[in-house]
Scaffold this active site. Structure first.
Site, mmCIF file in Angstrom:
data_model
loop_
_atom_site.group_PDB
_atom_site.id
_atom_site.type_symbol
_atom_site.label_atom_id
_atom_site.label_comp_id
_atom_site.label_asym_id
_atom_site.label_seq_id
_atom_site.Cartn_x
_atom_site.Cartn_y
_atom_site.Cartn_z
ATOM 1 N N SER A 160 -3.808 1.058 -12.172
ATOM 2 C CA SER A 160 -2.773 2.049 -11.874
ATOM 3 C C SER A 160 -1.807 2.195 -13.027
ATOM 4 O O SER A 160 -1.586 1.261 -13.796
ATOM 5 C CB SER A 160 -1.977 1.667 -10.628
ATOM 6 O OG SER A 160 -0.949 2.613 -10.431
ATOM 7 N N GLY A 161 -1.243 3.379 -13.119
ATOM 8 C CA GLY A 161 -0.252 3.628 -14.164
ATOM 9 C C GLY A 161 -0.579 4.877 -14.944
ATOM 10 O O GLY A 161 0.157 5.272 -15.839
ATOM 11 N N LYS B 221 -5.973 -1.279 -4.553
ATOM 12 C CA LYS B 221 -5.568 -0.090 -5.318
ATOM 13 C C LYS B 221 -5.420 1.112 -4.377
ATOM 14 O O LYS B 221 -4.492 1.913 -4.507
ATOM 15 C CB LYS B 221 -6.588 0.225 -6.413
ATOM 16 C CG LYS B 221 -6.377 1.578 -7.127
ATOM 17 C CD LYS B 221 -5.123 1.583 -7.950
ATOM 18 C CE LYS B 221 -4.631 2.891 -8.514
ATOM 19 N NZ LYS B 221 -5.480 3.989 -8.827
ATOM 20 N N HIS C 68 -2.234 0.759 -2.526
ATOM 21 C CA HIS C 68 -1.179 1.099 -3.492
ATOM 22 C C HIS C 68 -0.977 2.620 -3.520
ATOM 23 O O HIS C 68 0.143 3.118 -3.446
ATOM 24 C CB HIS C 68 -1.542 0.591 -4.900
ATOM 25 C CG HIS C 68 -0.762 1.244 -6.004
ATOM 26 N ND1 HIS C 68 -1.051 2.527 -6.457
ATOM 27 C CD2 HIS C 68 0.312 0.836 -6.717
ATOM 28 C CE1 HIS C 68 -0.183 2.853 -7.392
ATOM 29 N NE2 HIS C 68 0.650 1.849 -7.578
ATOM 30 N N ASN C 69 -2.063 3.347 -3.622
ATOM 31 C CA ASN C 69 -1.953 4.810 -3.669
ATOM 32 C C ASN C 69 -1.418 5.375 -2.357
ATOM 33 O O ASN C 69 -0.630 6.324 -2.364
ATOM 34 C CB ASN C 69 -3.311 5.437 -3.987
ATOM 35 C CG ASN C 69 -3.692 5.288 -5.453
ATOM 36 O OD1 ASN C 69 -3.241 4.374 -6.121
ATOM 37 N ND2 ASN C 69 -4.521 6.175 -5.951
ATOM 38 N N GLU D 224 2.142 4.905 -2.364
ATOM 39 C CA GLU D 224 2.686 5.896 -3.302
ATOM 40 C C GLU D 224 2.887 7.252 -2.596
ATOM 41 O O GLU D 224 3.911 7.907 -2.775
ATOM 42 C CB GLU D 224 1.712 6.013 -4.477
ATOM 43 C CG GLU D 224 2.001 7.073 -5.511
ATOM 44 C CD GLU D 224 0.837 7.159 -6.529
ATOM 45 O OE1 GLU D 224 0.367 6.114 -7.010
ATOM 46 O OE2 GLU D 224 0.397 8.282 -6.818
#
Ligand code: NDP
Length: 473
Positions: free
Chosen positions: A128-129, A182, A185-186, A189
């Site tokens: 991520s990033g 991940k 995480h999204n 987000e």
């Protein structure tokens, strides 16, 4: 000389990841389906380190030190399978195939099992990033075997973001664990962005404030407990003025939010796991609602309050509190989902470590994550983040504001599904008796689905169609 590690797929992400590796002193084998991208990388950035370019995959694999470490950064989906198959055919037992794309964790589980059969390590890795992170230090979430982590971990930690000297990369767990984390995480987000959007929308409508004024509000919020990358860039986007029209940027952008699918995957998985991730779900659905212009046009004449500029400045602090409380709920739900998946798939996830690797490099990076880490450090078996004394205290402190915000939004007709559903979740979770008992009664009535009693062991059924007596089921 042979390369330490390789990257195939040199679009935005792969190119920057290869440069990041080279800048850290690794000799990087590079390959891309169309060779021009490889040539361009070496031409433009060859001076940054040692790149070993190859025109085809066989030469790419041959240019790697054993055990070979190859990172795939191609478009997620069918392309990934094709590249994995080609690589696997060229590799030898003990070699490592790393998929850094946004793969679905079930695909990763399938691919890992298939490659394990052939003696290869498959490492599904969340990265991520975005573009910037890949180059200067992303948050890295690798799954796969312990052996693969031993060989890859030091390199991944080297190129990852660091916060207080701690790398934002850790071995997440076996097979699909990295891509799962991940994905969540999204999802988080999505909910962070939805809550920010609701804050902006409500304040703009209720105070009659301009985007530029609200940019200042977000900038102030960024000094406190909400401090995060997303709050910081919200201020920048809100103060942006369109060069062509002189209007606020947010007023010239079409108000239909797009999505690539990781938020949807998060909710789909949560439904399967039976974990209420209402914050993420509302965010995904809010984007879906925005993306139906024909329905919105048809509904534009429906009646409701449309009060503007009716509220005082004290609403600003209330919204800040509501945003913080709702954010805590959304993270609590996301961490619940990881805990449930860990149990379901036998991953043994260390939840506190997930908070640590999200502190830097990734889109949801925030000060706040230190508190989550501390909560799991204090109690590894924490049943919900809301039970942690720090978060319980924070939500309690915020709740009067939170309730006023939801009430105000309802009264003036501004939709705040994120704030409202988070509050409903909070109230539901803390309730001593839920109306689920009535739901159970109805299920037993029409479907003889049985129920449990508060005062006796076992399942029961009431003979609803006859004399309404109760029998053990
Ligand atoms: P894209 O997703 O746009 O993919 C383009 C790359 O994939 C090109 O190198 C292309 O090769 C290659 N490719 C596509 N199909 C095939 C195929 N069948 N065989 C071989 N190569 C193929 O690139 P990004 O750099 O944006 O993303 C790479 C991965 O990283 C994706 O999985 C994405 O989801 C993930 N990701 C992206 C982020 C972002 O911010 N963009 C953030 C985090 C993860 P060619 O040049 O020959 O067309």
């Amino acid at each position: 000389d042979l390369a330490d590690i390789g990257v195939t797929g040199l679009a935005t992400m792969g190119r920057n990841l290869a440069r990041n590796l080279a800048r850290h002193g690794y000799a990087v084998a590079v390959h891309n389906r169309s060779h021009s991208r490889t040539q361009q990388l070496v031409r433009e950035f060859g001076g940054e380190g040692t790149f070993v370019p190859s025109e085809d995959l066989a030469a790419f694999v041959a240019s790697l030190k054993r055990p070979r470490r190859a990172i795939i950064m191609v478009k997620a989906g069918a392309g990934t399978d094709a590249v994995i198959d080609q690589l696997a055919d060229l590799m030898e037992p003990g070699d490592m195939v790393v998929d850094g794309g946004n793969a679905h964790f079930e695909d990763t589980r399938r691919r890992e099992a298939a490659l394990r059969e052939r003696g290869l390590h498959f490492v599904g890795t969340g990265i991520s990033g975005g573009e910037e992170g890949a180059l200067n230090g992303p948050s890295i979430m690798p799954g796969g075997s312990k052996e693969s982590w031993e060989a890859l971990g030091p390199i991944l930690q080297d190129i990852s973001a660091k916060v207080d000297g701690v790398p934002c990369a850790v071995h997440v767990g076996p097979d699909g664990a990295g891509h799962f984390v991940k994905m969540v995480h999204n999802g988080i987000e999505y909910s962070d962005m939805q809550l920010i959007a609701e804050s902006y929308d409500l304040l703009r409508q209720a105070l009659g404030a301009s985007p530029a004024e609200l940019a200042q509000v977000f900038r102030e919020w960024n000094q406190g407990e909400l401090n995060s990358y997303l709050i910081e860039i919200t201020a920048e986007v809100l103060e942006q003025v369109d060069a062509e029209t002189g209007k606020p940027f947010v007023d010239v952008v079409v108000d239909q939010a797009e999505q690539k699918g990781t938020g949807r995957w998060t909710v789909q998985s949560a439904l399967d796991l039976g974990v209420p991730v209402t914050g993420i779900a509302e965010a995904v659905f809010a984007r879906a609602l925005s993306g139906h212009p024909e329905q919105r046009a048809a509904a534009a004449s429906l009646e409701g309050p449309a009060l503007s500029g009716t509220e005082g400045r004290e609403l600003i602090e209330d919204v800040r509190q509501a945003l913080y409380a709702s954010k805590i709920v959304a993270y609590a739900q996301g961490f619940d989902q990881m805990a449930a998946a860990s149990k379901e798939y036998g991953w043994d996830l260390e939840l506190g470590a997930m908070a640590t690797i999200w502190r830097g490099g990734c889109i949801i990076r925030a000060k706040f994550l230190d508190r989550i880490r501390a909560a799991y450090d204090a109690n590894r078996e924490l049943p919900t983040l809301l039970a942690d004394p720090t978060f319980a205290g924070a939500v309690n402190l915020a709740q009067d504001s939170w309730r006023r915000v939801v009430t105000t939004a309802v009264r003036i007709g501004v939709p705040t599904p994120g704030f409202s559903s988070a509050l409903a979740y909070y109230d539901g979770l803390r309730r001593d008796r839920l109306p689920a008992s009535l739901v159970q009664g109805l299920r037993d009535y029409f479907g003889a689905h049985t129920y449990h009693r508060v005062d006796k062991e076992g399942a029961f059924h009431t003979d609803w169609s006859a004399d309404r007596t109760e029998h053990p089921a």
